[in-house]
Design a protein around this motif. Structure first.
Motif, PDB file in Angstrom:
ATOM      1  N   ASP A 176       0.842  -1.191   0.000  1.00 20.06           N
ATOM      2  CA  ASP A 176       0.000   0.000   0.000  1.00 20.06           C
ATOM      3  C   ASP A 176       0.887   1.255   0.000  1.00 20.06           C
ATOM      4  O   ASP A 176       1.745   1.405   0.863  1.00 20.06           O
ATOM      5  CB  ASP A 176      -0.870  -0.039   1.270  1.00 20.06           C
ATOM      6  N   VAL A 177       0.706   2.115  -0.979  1.00 18.42           N
ATOM      7  CA  VAL A 177       1.512   3.339  -1.069  1.00 18.42           C
ATOM      8  C   VAL A 177       1.110   4.282   0.063  1.00 18.42           C
ATOM      9  O   VAL A 177      -0.068   4.517   0.293  1.00 18.42           O
ATOM     10  CB  VAL A 177       1.303   4.044  -2.429  1.00 18.42           C
ATOM     11  N   ASP A 223      -3.431   2.461  -5.722  1.00 19.02           N
ATOM     12  CA  ASP A 223      -2.207   2.478  -4.925  1.00 19.02           C
ATOM     13  C   ASP A 223      -2.042   1.266  -4.011  1.00 19.02           C
ATOM     14  O   ASP A 223      -1.270   1.310  -3.071  1.00 19.02           O
ATOM     15  CB  ASP A 223      -2.121   3.766  -4.101  1.00 19.02           C
TER      16      ASP A 223
HETATM   17 MG    MG Z   1      -2.471   3.988   0.301  1.00 17.47          MG
END
Ligand code: MG
Length: 401
Positions: A9-10, A111
């Motif tokens: 997860d970004v 993302d």
């Molecule tokens: Mg994120």
């Protein structure tokens, strides 16, 4: 054998990616280190905070609040518009980097993705070491940070990636659920929506543990068939596979990105009806039948939702696909503004192995199929506007073709 699933997860995706975009364009400083938010157009109703820097977060600015209210909390706040095209590019770079290691990757949103490590562990070794390695590789090559959650299923991997941020690797193996997940606030459980939280609190459910131990029959009074799923989630039970992206090609799907966000259910029904019709027609042309119908939605924050159901009888009838898709929509729709609507038909079979079930009203379906084929021919001849199918806005005119 226990599966090993990662959720990547970004951190602060929109803000980080805009920061990089600005640095590339010669910006002197990194907006990640300032009081900054990404926000939509204030003149339109999209004038809300889409992402915030950590400094802005510390002042109490939250995603989803109006830019006006955010500015009241911080007079020197700077807002930057989102650049979705650039976000898509960065997203693609991330998933390309990960696909060097495996194609067992499911993209969950712009993302975030799930990666099934089970089958590649023998190649790359210990999963925690591997996660640290790719976290660093992503930062070194793409210049943004990610969190990685590691667990034995998707739900727990997702929960783990949400623990402390940024640039961290966390585990939430089955044997850690009671110590790491049970004490958390019920609102932190993935899949529990904002509207469900107050209802659970009313029942005295404050933590994930409270929900895990709650009586199933009692909960079913309030949440019907969702109750079992909710309790299982609280227990960290989840058997969903990581759905490889390339599987998409084996099925038939169609989706529509909307010109404006939709919140009206009838309008969404209308679109589902059109998509059902397109797909059903394609199936009939190929003499195929679908066993599984899946509806997927993307909201205006790029979050994806999907539900699917296995049909009692494989079908290629517009109405049956439409009815199933409506049911699925009703199960998952939480009134958030919707940006994309899609239907996927899966487990396609050909006529030869299409089994007619005992419960199927064969004659009715034969009639329906004849009628739909006639419509297909008429539409092919005269264009799709000449005849429209079942109207969705009232049952009484449902059969009026
Ligand atoms: Mg994120």
């Amino acid at each position: 054998m226990n599966r090993i699933i990662m959720h990547i997860d970004v951190n602060n995706a929109f803000l980080s990616w805009t920061a990089l975009d600005l640095l590339n364009k010669g910006y002197k400083y990194d907006i990640r280190n300032s009081y900054a938010v990404i926000g939509g157009d204030e003149k339109k109703r999209s004038g809300i905070v889409l992402a915030k820097s950590n400094s802005a977060k510390k002042l109490g600015i939250v995603t989803g609040e109006t830019l006006y209210s955010a500015r009241n909390k911080c007079k020197i706040l700077k807002t930057y518009p989102p650049n979705y095209q650039w976000y898509q590019e960065m997203s693609k770079k991330l998933f390309n980097l990960l696909s060097k290691y495996t194609d067992d990757i499911e993209i969950a949103s712009i993302d975030e993705c799930y990666l099934d490590y089970t089958k590649i562990k023998h190649i790359y070794g210990d999963e925690v070491k591997f996660a640290h390695k790719i976290k660093k590789e992503i930062y070194d090559t793409l210049k943004f940070t990610v969190n990685i959650g590691i667990a034995n299923n998707k739900l727990c991997a997702k929960m783990a990636s949400d623990f402390e941020k940024p640039y961290k690797v966390h585990t939430l193996y089955d044997y850690e659920i009671k110590t790491k997940m049970y004490p958390l606030y019920i609102g932190d459980l993935f899949g529990i929506g904002k509207k469900t939280v107050p209802k659970l609190e009313k029942l005295g459910i404050k933590t994930i543990e409270d929900l895990a131990n709650y009586d199933e029959l009692k909960l079913a009074k309030y949440f019907k068939n969702q109750a079992i799923k909710m309790i299982n989630s609280a227990k960290g039970i989840n058997n969903e596979p990581v759905k490889k992206e390339r599987d998409e090609r084996k099925c038939l799907s169609n989706e529509t990105t909307l010109s404006h966000d939709l919140t009206d259910k009838l309008e969404i029904y209308d679109i589902l009806n059109k998509i059902s019709d397109n797909l059903a027609r394609a199936l009939r042309k190929e003499e195929k039948y679908a066993n599984v119908v899946e509806v997927h939605l993307k909201d205006n924050m790029f979050k994806k939702f999907s539900h699917q159901k296995k049909l009692n009888n494989a079908t290629n009838l517009t109405n049956e696909i439409y009815e199933a898709s409506k049911e699925l929509l009703n199960e998952m729709y939480n009134n958030e503004p919707i940006r994309l609507i899609g239907i996927k038909l899966d487990k396609l079979v050909t006529k030869s192995n299409h089994q007619v079930s005992l419960f199927e009203q064969v004659e009715n379906r034969e009639d329906d199929l004849k009628l739909e084929k006639t419509i297909d021919q008429l539409q092919e001849k005269f264009g799709s506007k000449i005849i429209t199918r079942a109207n969705v806005k009232g049952n009484e005119i449902k059969k009026k073709y």
